[in-house]
Design a protein around this motif. Structure first.
Motif, PDB file in Angstrom:
ATOM      1  N   UNK A   1     -47.511  18.996  35.415  1.00 29.71           N
ATOM      2  CA  UNK A   1     -48.750  18.945  34.754  1.00 29.71           C
ATOM      3  C   UNK A   1     -48.986  20.572  34.457  1.00 29.71           C
ATOM      4  N   UNK A   2     -48.506  21.525  34.996  1.00 26.20           N
ATOM      5  CA  UNK A   2     -48.491  22.822  34.318  1.00 26.20           C
ATOM      6  C   UNK A   2     -47.894  23.070  32.903  1.00 26.20           C
ATOM      7  N   UNK A   3     -46.794  22.497  32.768  1.00 25.69           N
ATOM      8  CA  UNK A   3     -46.017  22.415  31.623  1.00 25.69           C
ATOM      9  C   UNK A   3     -46.962  21.545  30.553  1.00 25.69           C
ATOM     10  N   UNK A   4     -47.491  20.680  30.885  1.00 25.53           N
ATOM     11  CA  UNK A   4     -48.252  19.830  30.041  1.00 25.53           C
ATOM     12  C   UNK A   4     -49.602  20.645  29.561  1.00 25.53           C
ATOM     13  N   UNK A   5     -50.174  21.184  30.398  1.00 23.17           N
ATOM     14  CA  UNK A   5     -51.257  22.072  30.189  1.00 23.17           C
ATOM     15  C   UNK A   5     -50.804  23.376  29.105  1.00 23.17           C
ATOM     16  N   UNK A   6     -49.777  23.882  29.380  1.00 24.97           N
ATOM     17  CA  UNK A   6     -49.372  24.874  28.354  1.00 24.97           C
ATOM     18  C   UNK A   6     -49.115  24.362  27.044  1.00 24.97           C
TER      19      UNK A   6
ATOM     20  N   UNK B   1     -47.495  23.434  45.084  1.00 27.08           N
ATOM     21  CA  UNK B   1     -48.784  24.683  44.507  1.00 27.08           C
ATOM     22  C   UNK B   1     -47.895  25.547  43.566  1.00 27.08           C
ATOM     23  N   UNK B   2     -48.584  25.704  42.369  1.00 26.81           N
ATOM     24  CA  UNK B   2     -47.597  26.508  41.390  1.00 26.81           C
ATOM     25  C   UNK B   2     -48.661  27.849  41.115  1.00 26.81           C
ATOM     26  N   UNK B   3     -47.979  28.437  40.008  1.00 28.78           N
ATOM     27  CA  UNK B   3     -48.945  29.668  39.771  1.00 28.78           C
ATOM     28  C   UNK B   3     -50.223  29.252  39.068  1.00 28.78           C
ATOM     29  N   UNK B   4     -50.150  28.245  38.247  1.00 30.90           N
ATOM     30  CA  UNK B   4     -51.662  27.828  37.670  1.00 30.90           C
ATOM     31  C   UNK B   4     -52.609  27.104  38.881  1.00 30.90           C
ATOM     32  N   UNK B   5     -52.206  26.614  39.917  1.00 32.28           N
ATOM     33  CA  UNK B   5     -53.067  26.282  41.021  1.00 32.28           C
ATOM     34  C   UNK B   5     -53.515  27.626  41.841  1.00 32.28           C
ATOM     35  N   UNK B   6     -52.571  28.334  41.736  1.00 34.05           N
ATOM     36  CA  UNK B   6     -53.078  29.768  42.530  1.00 34.05           C
ATOM     37  C   UNK B   6     -54.015  30.438  41.701  1.00 34.05           C
ATOM     38  N   UNK B   7     -53.847  30.635  40.532  1.00 34.25           N
ATOM     39  CA  UNK B   7     -55.018  31.272  39.371  1.00 34.25           C
ATOM     40  C   UNK B   7     -56.266  30.578  39.532  1.00 34.25           C
ATOM     41  N   UNK B   8     -56.067  29.224  39.463  1.00 37.14           N
ATOM     42  CA  UNK B   8     -57.505  28.274  39.668  1.00 37.14           C
ATOM     43  C   UNK B   8     -58.113  28.411  40.906  1.00 37.14           C
ATOM     44  N   UNK B   9     -57.321  28.513  42.264  1.00 37.58           N
ATOM     45  CA  UNK B   9     -57.858  29.015  43.478  1.00 37.58           C
ATOM     46  C   UNK B   9     -58.534  30.120  43.465  1.00 37.58           C
ATOM     47  N   UNK B  10     -57.988  31.033  42.979  1.00 34.60           N
ATOM     48  CA  UNK B  10     -58.476  32.410  43.177  1.00 34.60           C
ATOM     49  C   UNK B  10     -60.014  32.527  42.196  1.00 34.60           C
ATOM     50  N   UNK B  11     -59.954  31.985  40.951  1.00 36.66           N
ATOM     51  CA  UNK B  11     -61.237  31.756  40.136  1.00 36.66           C
ATOM     52  C   UNK B  11     -62.325  30.992  41.183  1.00 36.66           C
ATOM     53  N   UNK B  12     -62.019  29.911  41.625  1.00 34.06           N
ATOM     54  CA  UNK B  12     -62.868  29.096  42.525  1.00 34.06           C
ATOM     55  C   UNK B  12     -63.489  29.846  43.649  1.00 34.06           C
ATOM     56  N   UNK B  13     -62.447  30.418  44.471  1.00 40.26           N
ATOM     57  CA  UNK B  13     -62.800  31.148  45.636  1.00 40.26           C
ATOM     58  C   UNK B  13     -63.775  32.347  45.261  1.00 40.26           C
ATOM     59  N   UNK B  14     -63.482  32.973  43.984  1.00 39.98           N
ATOM     60  CA  UNK B  14     -64.492  34.096  43.671  1.00 39.98           C
ATOM     61  C   UNK B  14     -65.838  33.799  43.364  1.00 39.98           C
ATOM     62  N   UNK B  15     -65.810  32.592  42.673  1.00 43.39           N
ATOM     63  CA  UNK B  15     -67.133  32.109  42.424  1.00 43.39           C
ATOM     64  C   UNK B  15     -67.936  31.362  43.896  1.00 43.39           C
TER      65      UNK B  15
END
Lengths: 73, 155
Positions: A36-41, B89-103
């Motif tokens: 999904x991350x590749x798709x999003x990119x 869980x990958x880097x995108x999930x972690x970035x989204x998680x951080x943004x959500x937690x900040x809010x």
């Protein structure tokens, strides 16, 4: 269609096709991310981190600015 | 593997959905009980602690149960996703998680300020407890909506 949230565009789809029809799943596996991350990119819904961008460029053996472009218009 | 496919949910996004739906549903059940009682009973006489406790417990247990059911459904309907099970869980999930937690932290901090003010002015325990409950609920909902917006619209 909603505007894309990033001005960063990329040629990943074309590069995958040129690399023996590499699938999104193959690329995701090599990058250690979800498909999904590749798709999003590819769809311009996620600007990858600099580190991930370099990893993608390295997989396709291309300079970074041959893979990603920043459209200022 | 099909290309040009829709942006399917990741496991993390599904967990956000299950948390949002079950926490909101359990809170709605609590308020469905509370509001009619509040109309006809003085707050000092309302036994609000057990229903609130059960609502929170139902929300937490429900989140886990719904998440498990969702994963079973996904495993049956999209068996191809199993191959990436190692990358939950990958880097995108972690970035989204951080943004959500900040809010969520901002919402929680503001709400806790209201709780402290209620305690300072000597408000009834009912109002203090319910303000804290509402504050936690709003933070949870704000965090989930922030994450889902980032998952769907991108960033």
């Amino acid at each position: 269609m909603a505007p894309k949230p990033t001005k960063v565009t990329n040629r990943i789809r074309a590069l995958r096709a040129g690399a023996g029809n590499m699938t999104q799943a193959d690329l995701a596996r090599r990058l250690g991310v979800t498909r999904q991350t590749v798709i999003a990119i590819e769809q311009g819904r996620y600007s990858p981190s600099l580190e991930l961008a370099f990893q993608i460029a390295r997989i396709f053996q291309q300079p970074l600015d041959e893979v990603f472009r920043y459209d200022e218009t | 593997m099909a290309e040009d496919e829709p942006l399917y949910t990741t496991r993390e996004e599904r967990q956000v959905w299950s948390g949002l739906v079950t926490m909101a549903a359990s809170a709605l059940l609590y308020y469905a009980w509370l509001v009619p009682v509040l109309v006809r009973t003085p707050v000092a006489e309302i036994s609000w602690v057990p229903p609130m406790f059960w609502s929170m417990l139902a929300g937490m247990v429900g989140t886990i149960v719904v998440a498990i059911v969702l994963e079973i459904v996904v495993a049956v309907r999209r068996p191809g996703d199993e191959e990436q099970g190692a990358i939950a869980v990958d880097v995108r999930d972690r970035e989204i998680g951080r943004s959500g937690s900040r809010f969520a932290t901002a919402v929680l901090g503001t709400g806790l300020g209201a709780v402290v003010i209620l305690a300072a002015i000597g408000a009834d325990h009912f109002w203090i407890g319910n303000a804290a409950f509402l504050c936690g609920l709003l933070a949870t909902v704000a965090e989930a909506i922030t994450k889902l917006r980032l998952y769907r619209r991108g960033f």
